[in-house]
Design a protein around this motif. Structure first.
Motif, mmCIF file in Angstrom:
data_model
loop_
_atom_site.group_PDB
_atom_site.id
_atom_site.type_symbol
_atom_site.label_atom_id
_atom_site.label_comp_id
_atom_site.label_asym_id
_atom_site.label_seq_id
_atom_site.Cartn_x
_atom_site.Cartn_y
_atom_site.Cartn_z
ATOM 1 N N LEU A 112 -27.554 19.643 29.080
ATOM 2 C CA LEU A 112 -27.383 21.123 29.125
ATOM 3 C C LEU A 112 -25.611 20.332 28.400
ATOM 4 N N HIS A 113 -25.168 18.946 28.691
ATOM 5 C CA HIS A 113 -24.122 18.308 28.753
ATOM 6 C C HIS A 113 -23.899 18.685 26.747
ATOM 7 N N GLY A 114 -24.854 18.289 26.053
ATOM 8 C CA GLY A 114 -24.311 18.845 24.135
ATOM 9 C C GLY A 114 -23.925 20.007 23.913
ATOM 10 N N PRO A 115 -24.945 20.783 24.295
ATOM 11 C CA PRO A 115 -24.152 22.563 24.404
ATOM 12 C C PRO A 115 -23.196 22.839 25.104
ATOM 13 N N VAL A 116 -22.407 22.291 26.083
ATOM 14 C CA VAL A 116 -21.870 22.797 26.931
ATOM 15 C C VAL A 116 -20.302 22.342 25.631
ATOM 16 N N ARG A 117 -20.383 20.867 25.777
ATOM 17 C CA ARG A 117 -19.502 20.612 24.117
ATOM 18 C C ARG A 117 -19.321 21.252 22.651
ATOM 19 N N PHE A 118 -20.451 21.830 22.311
ATOM 20 C CA PHE A 118 -20.516 22.269 21.710
ATOM 21 C C PHE A 118 -19.939 23.621 21.517
ATOM 22 N N VAL A 119 -20.714 24.717 22.679
ATOM 23 C CA VAL A 119 -19.212 25.188 22.766
ATOM 24 C C VAL A 119 -18.027 25.581 23.245
ATOM 25 N N THR A 120 -17.836 24.882 23.974
ATOM 26 C CA THR A 120 -16.061 24.501 24.624
ATOM 27 C C THR A 120 -15.516 24.331 22.985
ATOM 28 N N PHE A 121 -16.268 23.664 21.891
ATOM 29 C CA PHE A 121 -15.311 23.206 20.730
ATOM 30 C C PHE A 121 -14.500 24.984 20.617
ATOM 31 N N PHE A 122 -15.203 26.102 20.527
ATOM 32 C CA PHE A 122 -14.676 27.339 20.371
ATOM 33 C C PHE A 122 -13.811 28.162 20.905
ATOM 34 N N ALA A 123 -12.998 27.292 21.687
ATOM 35 C CA ALA A 123 -11.750 27.931 22.014
ATOM 36 C C ALA A 123 -10.993 26.676 21.796
ATOM 37 N N SER A 124 -11.434 25.586 21.352
ATOM 38 C CA SER A 124 -9.821 23.861 21.461
ATOM 39 C C SER A 124 -9.218 24.401 20.262
ATOM 40 N N LEU A 125 -7.686 22.918 20.086
ATOM 41 C CA LEU A 125 -6.893 23.391 19.203
ATOM 42 C C LEU A 125 -7.507 23.478 18.074
ATOM 43 N N PRO A 126 -8.544 22.488 17.671
ATOM 44 C CA PRO A 126 -8.663 22.229 16.799
ATOM 45 C C PRO A 126 -9.947 23.053 16.028
ATOM 46 N N PHE A 127 -10.830 24.401 16.887
ATOM 47 C CA PHE A 127 -10.778 25.177 16.208
ATOM 48 C C PHE A 127 -9.757 26.725 15.838
ATOM 49 N N LEU A 128 -8.578 27.021 17.222
ATOM 50 C CA LEU A 128 -7.965 28.261 17.463
ATOM 51 C C LEU A 128 -7.025 27.870 16.367
ATOM 52 N N LEU A 129 -6.452 26.569 16.018
ATOM 53 C CA LEU A 129 -5.566 26.700 15.286
ATOM 54 C C LEU A 129 -5.667 26.715 13.846
ATOM 55 N N PRO A 130 -6.989 26.360 12.966
ATOM 56 C CA PRO A 130 -7.109 27.314 12.342
ATOM 57 C C PRO A 130 -7.660 28.908 11.981
ATOM 58 N N ALA A 131 -8.818 28.412 12.999
ATOM 59 C CA ALA A 131 -8.955 29.745 12.798
ATOM 60 C C ALA A 131 -7.898 31.404 13.244
ATOM 61 N N SER A 132 -6.846 30.690 13.480
ATOM 62 C CA SER A 132 -5.712 31.985 14.003
ATOM 63 C C SER A 132 -4.618 31.656 12.510
ATOM 64 N N ILE A 133 -5.126 30.883 11.270
ATOM 65 C CA ILE A 133 -4.718 31.001 10.457
ATOM 66 C C ILE A 133 -5.150 31.243 8.866
ATOM 67 N N ILE A 134 -6.074 31.128 8.602
ATOM 68 C CA ILE A 134 -7.213 31.948 8.009
ATOM 69 C C ILE A 134 -8.214 33.295 8.196
ATOM 70 N N GLY A 135 -8.434 33.371 9.726
ATOM 71 C CA GLY A 135 -8.701 34.742 10.126
ATOM 72 C C GLY A 135 -8.068 36.160 9.427
ATOM 73 N N PRO A 136 -6.494 35.669 9.284
ATOM 74 C CA PRO A 136 -5.329 36.642 9.060
ATOM 75 C C PRO A 136 -5.079 36.465 7.709
ATOM 76 N N LEU A 137 -5.520 35.392 7.271
ATOM 77 C CA LEU A 137 -4.877 35.252 5.581
ATOM 78 C C LEU A 137 -6.139 36.415 4.973
#
Length: 228
Positions: free
Chosen positions: A66-91
């Motif tokens: 379970l550890h691998g999928p948990v780390r995968f899912v948690t990435f999608f609210a991390s800074l490395p994901f949300l920062l570009p997503a909050s820029i690319i999405g609005p663009l």
């Protein structure tokens, strides 16, 4: 008299089902947040956190992979994901001609980041000592839970309200909830941190949307008066 009547009718027009639902949601989220704060900082109770920690530890003992999928899912609210997503999405929204929606996504995320950091500094709760994933910063409320709910909640709202895709709302909100659960699984946050993060994100999203709606309505009314 006619102006007073028109203003009264305009105010009554705001009392839609949508506004009533938003008000109820805000009150529930507000109460939940401060209840969690009271449990942690007034009563100093760890009962909920201990129960949740023991439960997720049991899951991981039963399912070692379970550890691998948990780390995968948690990435999608991390800074490395949300920062570009909050820029690319609005663009992408801006280039597609949805300028207001683009501004909304940028502003709601910027406000959520600022509010989350202010709350963390105010409550000043250290993270769990047994974190599986290396984490930094303070613990209450969970940034992943709060920012994740804000981001995916805003997307759900935009898709449902402006793009005619209400079917996306439930999966996006469930995804945000799953991300919050991963923070407990990784012992990066206590369960109370995550619940407070969800409550803070929901309250902020409702408050922001309500303020934005009133601002745009007022802006439209002012422009209409100038044209008249």
């Amino acid at each position: 008299m006619n102006r007073f009547t028109s203003r009264l009718l305009a105010f009554a027009g705001l009392l839609t089902v949508e506004v009533i639902f938003a008000t109820v949601l805000f009150v529930v989220a507000f109460v939940l947040f401060f209840y969690m704060a009271r449990v942690v900082f007034v009563h100093h109770s760890m009962a909920l956190d201990t129960w949740a920690s023991d439960m997720v530890d049991g899951w991981q003992r039963n399912w070692p992979g379970l550890h691998g999928p948990v780390r995968f899912v948690t990435f999608f609210a991390s800074l490395p994901f949300l920062l570009p997503a909050s820029i690319i999405g609005p663009l992408l929204l801006y280039r597609a001609g949805h300028r207001r929606e683009a501004k909304e996504l940028v502003l709601v995320m910027a406000g959520a980041v600022l509010l989350n950091q202010l709350l963390k500094l105010y409550f000043n709760r250290p993270r769990p000592a047994n974190a599986v994933l290396r984490t930094f910063g303070l613990s209450f409320p969970s940034g992943h839970a709060m920012l994740g709910l804000t981001f995916y909640g805003c997307l759900a709202w935009l898709l449902a309200r402006h793009f005619g895709r209400p079917g996306w709302a439930a999966p996006l909100l469930l995804w945000a909830g799953l991300i919050g659960l991963t923070r407990v699984c990784l012992h990066a946050h206590y369960a109370t941190d995550v619940l407070a993060g969800f409550a803070g994100g929901a309250a902020w999203l409702v408050l922001f949307r309500s303020g934005l709606k009133l601002f745009w309505k007022e802006e439209k009314a002012v422009l209409g008066e100038e044209i008249i």
